[in-house]
Scaffold this motif. Structure first.
Motif, mmCIF file in Angstrom:
data_model
loop_
_atom_site.group_PDB
_atom_site.id
_atom_site.type_symbol
_atom_site.label_atom_id
_atom_site.label_comp_id
_atom_site.label_asym_id
_atom_site.label_seq_id
_atom_site.Cartn_x
_atom_site.Cartn_y
_atom_site.Cartn_z
ATOM 1 N N ALA A 96 19.677 -1.857 -9.429
ATOM 2 C CA ALA A 96 19.509 -2.001 -7.990
ATOM 3 C C ALA A 96 20.537 -1.152 -7.257
ATOM 4 O O ALA A 96 21.682 -1.027 -7.693
ATOM 5 C CB ALA A 96 19.645 -3.462 -7.595
ATOM 6 N N GLY A 97 20.117 -0.595 -6.127
ATOM 7 C CA GLY A 97 21.038 0.130 -5.274
ATOM 8 C C GLY A 97 21.793 -0.830 -4.379
ATOM 9 O O GLY A 97 21.870 -2.018 -4.639
ATOM 10 N N GLN A 98 22.296 -0.344 -3.297
ATOM 11 C CA GLN A 98 22.966 -1.193 -2.329
ATOM 12 C C GLN A 98 21.964 -2.191 -1.776
ATOM 13 O O GLN A 98 20.779 -2.108 -2.025
ATOM 14 C CB GLN A 98 23.550 -0.344 -1.205
ATOM 15 C CG GLN A 98 24.570 0.663 -1.668
ATOM 16 C CD GLN A 98 24.975 1.603 -0.551
ATOM 17 O OE1 GLN A 98 24.605 1.413 0.603
ATOM 18 N NE2 GLN A 98 25.744 2.614 -0.888
ATOM 19 N N GLY A 102 17.190 1.473 -2.400
ATOM 20 C CA GLY A 102 16.206 1.404 -3.463
ATOM 21 C C GLY A 102 16.893 1.354 -4.803
ATOM 22 O O GLY A 102 18.105 1.342 -4.910
ATOM 23 N N ALA A 103 16.099 1.316 -5.832
ATOM 24 C CA ALA A 103 16.628 1.250 -7.183
ATOM 25 C C ALA A 103 16.846 2.660 -7.726
ATOM 26 O O ALA A 103 16.240 3.624 -7.276
ATOM 27 C CB ALA A 103 15.662 0.483 -8.082
ATOM 28 N N PHE A 104 17.725 2.749 -8.714
ATOM 29 C CA PHE A 104 17.943 3.991 -9.436
ATOM 30 C C PHE A 104 17.320 3.846 -10.823
ATOM 31 O O PHE A 104 17.367 2.777 -11.422
ATOM 32 C CB PHE A 104 19.434 4.292 -9.561
ATOM 33 C CG PHE A 104 20.115 4.441 -8.238
ATOM 34 C CD1 PHE A 104 20.836 3.385 -7.696
ATOM 35 C CD2 PHE A 104 20.022 5.611 -7.519
ATOM 36 C CE1 PHE A 104 21.458 3.497 -6.462
ATOM 37 C CE2 PHE A 104 20.642 5.744 -6.283
ATOM 38 C CZ PHE A 104 21.356 4.687 -5.761
ATOM 39 N N PHE B 35 9.866 1.253 0.329
ATOM 40 C CA PHE B 35 10.304 2.550 -0.187
ATOM 41 C C PHE B 35 9.103 3.404 -0.562
ATOM 42 O O PHE B 35 8.030 2.904 -0.891
ATOM 43 C CB PHE B 35 11.160 2.363 -1.459
ATOM 44 C CG PHE B 35 12.293 1.395 -1.304
ATOM 45 C CD1 PHE B 35 12.129 0.063 -1.649
ATOM 46 C CD2 PHE B 35 13.518 1.815 -0.828
ATOM 47 C CE1 PHE B 35 13.171 -0.845 -1.513
ATOM 48 C CE2 PHE B 35 14.566 0.915 -0.691
ATOM 49 C CZ PHE B 35 14.385 -0.406 -1.038
ATOM 50 N N TYR B 37 8.643 6.375 -3.463
ATOM 51 C CA TYR B 37 9.220 7.082 -4.591
ATOM 52 C C TYR B 37 8.296 8.218 -5.002
ATOM 53 O O TYR B 37 7.081 8.126 -4.900
ATOM 54 C CB TYR B 37 9.408 6.145 -5.792
ATOM 55 C CG TYR B 37 10.642 5.295 -5.735
ATOM 56 C CD1 TYR B 37 10.624 4.064 -5.102
ATOM 57 C CD2 TYR B 37 11.833 5.724 -6.309
ATOM 58 C CE1 TYR B 37 11.761 3.270 -5.053
ATOM 59 C CE2 TYR B 37 12.973 4.931 -6.263
ATOM 60 C CZ TYR B 37 12.924 3.722 -5.633
ATOM 61 O OH TYR B 37 14.052 2.940 -5.578
ATOM 62 N N MET B 45 11.999 9.044 -11.536
ATOM 63 C CA MET B 45 11.654 8.399 -10.269
ATOM 64 C C MET B 45 12.689 8.815 -9.228
ATOM 65 O O MET B 45 13.893 8.581 -9.397
ATOM 66 C CB MET B 45 11.644 6.887 -10.424
ATOM 67 C CG MET B 45 10.538 6.374 -11.329
ATOM 68 S SD MET B 45 8.910 6.509 -10.579
ATOM 69 C CE MET B 45 8.977 5.181 -9.381
ATOM 70 N N LEU B 47 13.845 8.563 -5.209
ATOM 71 C CA LEU B 47 13.679 7.875 -3.931
ATOM 72 C C LEU B 47 13.493 8.905 -2.825
ATOM 73 O O LEU B 47 14.337 9.778 -2.627
ATOM 74 C CB LEU B 47 14.889 6.996 -3.640
ATOM 75 C CG LEU B 47 14.874 6.248 -2.307
ATOM 76 C CD1 LEU B 47 13.714 5.281 -2.233
ATOM 77 C CD2 LEU B 47 16.201 5.518 -2.104
ATOM 78 N N ARG B 50 13.335 5.214 2.686
ATOM 79 C CA ARG B 50 13.345 3.755 2.708
ATOM 80 C C ARG B 50 13.293 3.253 4.157
ATOM 81 O O ARG B 50 13.715 3.949 5.080
ATOM 82 C CB ARG B 50 14.560 3.199 1.998
ATOM 83 C CG ARG B 50 15.879 3.569 2.641
ATOM 84 C CD ARG B 50 17.019 2.840 1.967
ATOM 85 N NE ARG B 50 18.301 3.298 2.476
ATOM 86 C CZ ARG B 50 19.239 3.832 1.698
ATOM 87 N NH1 ARG B 50 19.037 3.972 0.409
ATOM 88 N NH2 ARG B 50 20.389 4.200 2.214
ATOM 89 N N ARG B 95 10.617 -4.465 -1.723
ATOM 90 C CA ARG B 95 11.755 -5.199 -2.279
ATOM 91 C C ARG B 95 12.126 -6.333 -1.336
ATOM 92 O O ARG B 95 12.265 -6.115 -0.135
ATOM 93 C CB ARG B 95 12.955 -4.280 -2.479
ATOM 94 C CG ARG B 95 14.245 -4.980 -2.904
ATOM 95 C CD ARG B 95 15.354 -3.975 -3.143
ATOM 96 N NE ARG B 95 16.653 -4.626 -3.275
ATOM 97 C CZ ARG B 95 17.774 -3.977 -3.557
ATOM 98 N NH1 ARG B 95 17.764 -2.675 -3.737
ATOM 99 N NH2 ARG B 95 18.912 -4.631 -3.655
ATOM 100 N N TYR B 105 16.926 -10.234 -7.785
ATOM 101 C CA TYR B 105 17.609 -9.324 -6.876
ATOM 102 C C TYR B 105 17.423 -7.896 -7.359
ATOM 103 O O TYR B 105 17.715 -7.562 -8.489
ATOM 104 C CB TYR B 105 19.099 -9.658 -6.820
ATOM 105 C CG TYR B 105 19.886 -8.679 -6.004
ATOM 106 C CD1 TYR B 105 20.746 -7.773 -6.599
ATOM 107 C CD2 TYR B 105 19.774 -8.658 -4.621
ATOM 108 C CE1 TYR B 105 21.473 -6.877 -5.846
ATOM 109 C CE2 TYR B 105 20.484 -7.760 -3.856
ATOM 110 C CZ TYR B 105 21.343 -6.875 -4.470
ATOM 111 O OH TYR B 105 22.062 -5.984 -3.725
ATOM 112 N N GLY B 106 16.931 -7.046 -6.461
ATOM 113 C CA GLY B 106 16.749 -5.654 -6.811
ATOM 114 C C GLY B 106 15.404 -5.334 -7.423
ATOM 115 O O GLY B 106 15.082 -4.169 -7.638
ATOM 116 N N LEU B 108 11.614 -4.438 -7.769
ATOM 117 C CA LEU B 108 10.649 -3.716 -6.945
ATOM 118 C C LEU B 108 9.222 -4.026 -7.384
ATOM 119 O O LEU B 108 8.948 -4.154 -8.567
ATOM 120 C CB LEU B 108 10.878 -2.211 -7.053
ATOM 121 C CG LEU B 108 12.193 -1.649 -6.516
ATOM 122 C CD1 LEU B 108 12.273 -0.152 -6.767
ATOM 123 C CD2 LEU B 108 12.316 -1.934 -5.027
#
Lengths: 114, 120
Positions: A96-98, A102-104, B35, B37, B45, B47, B50, B95, B105-106, B108
């Motif tokens: 997870a990003g901040q 978004g996610a990395f 988001f 992507y 992937m 980004l 957002r 998200r 948490y986090g 997607l």
């Protein structure tokens, strides 16, 4: 941002065998995510890996088939067990990003089961 | 559970032209993140852009902008001055707003994806 190294980048495996995919992050993260992307399809979450506890699996995915390890805050592995051709997919790890970010993602592992 | 729908499996655009990719979603939550992507053949992937749901202003990143319609639960991506390097699979993703350490948490949720072809 986070840099994620995933390996192997690709592999061709015999049915009935297992493959372990490694994911290394350049910073400490609480949660890591494993996704599957079947050919031509979208990404589906397999499980969430939280350091120090059992992974949380999504509906349709079970620990016996996709065991996950999370030994520390920068590393995780996903094993695809007793593989069949239906397991041929791209497997991606993610962090997870901040809070609003978004996610990395790692670069993915392209798995072909023959 | 949240769902994300991309109704355009494939889109094409001429180089230097503008294209819009569609995305709708369903949620009962009032606050969340959306988001876009990009996934080129390299599988990485990336980004693109957002949007925080509490912000009324549409996000913009250089040639990429979104049209966020919260009431309609719509989140389209506009690519201006399309370039050959824009060719890729594009995914819309959702998200939830959750506290760090909370369940999922986090995580997607992705749409089905739209393959974008750019013609020279």
């Amino acid at each position: 941002s986070a840099v994620i190294s995933q390996k192997p980048s690709r592999d061709i495996c015999q049915r009935g065998t297992s493959l372990t995919i490694q994911c290394q992050v350049d910073s400490q993260v609480t949660m890591m995510f494993w996704y599957r992307q079947q050919p031509g399809q979208s990404l589906t979450l397999i499980a969430t890996a939280n350091q120090g506890s059992e992974a949380t699996y999504e509906s349709g995915f079970v620990i016996d088939k996709f065991p996950i390890s999370r030994p520390n805050l920068t590393f995780s592995t996903l094993t695809v067990s007793n593989m069949s051709p239906e397991d041929s997919s791209i497997y991606l790890c993610s962090v997870a990003g901040q809070v609003s970010g978004g996610a990395f993602f790692g670069q993915g592992t392209r798995l072909t089961v023959v | 559970a949240q769902t994300v729908t991309q109704s355009q499996p494939e889109m094409s655009v001429q180089e230097a032209e503008t294209v819009t990719l569609s995305c709708t979603y369903d949620t009962s939550e009032s606050d969340y993140y959306l988001f876009w992507y990009k996934q080129p053949p390299s599988r990485q992937m990336i980004l693109v852009i957002r949007q925080e749901a509490y912000k009324q202003q549409n996000a913009t990143e250089n040639r990429f902008s979104v049209n966020f319609q919260k009431a309609a639960k719509s989140f389209s991506l506009k690519i201006s001055d399309s370039q050959l390097g824009d060719a890729a699979m594009y995914f819309c993703a959702y998200r939830s707003v959750r506290v760090p350490g909370g369940t999922s948490y986090g995580k997607l949720t992705f749409g089905q994806g739209t393959i974008l072809t750019v013609h020279p």
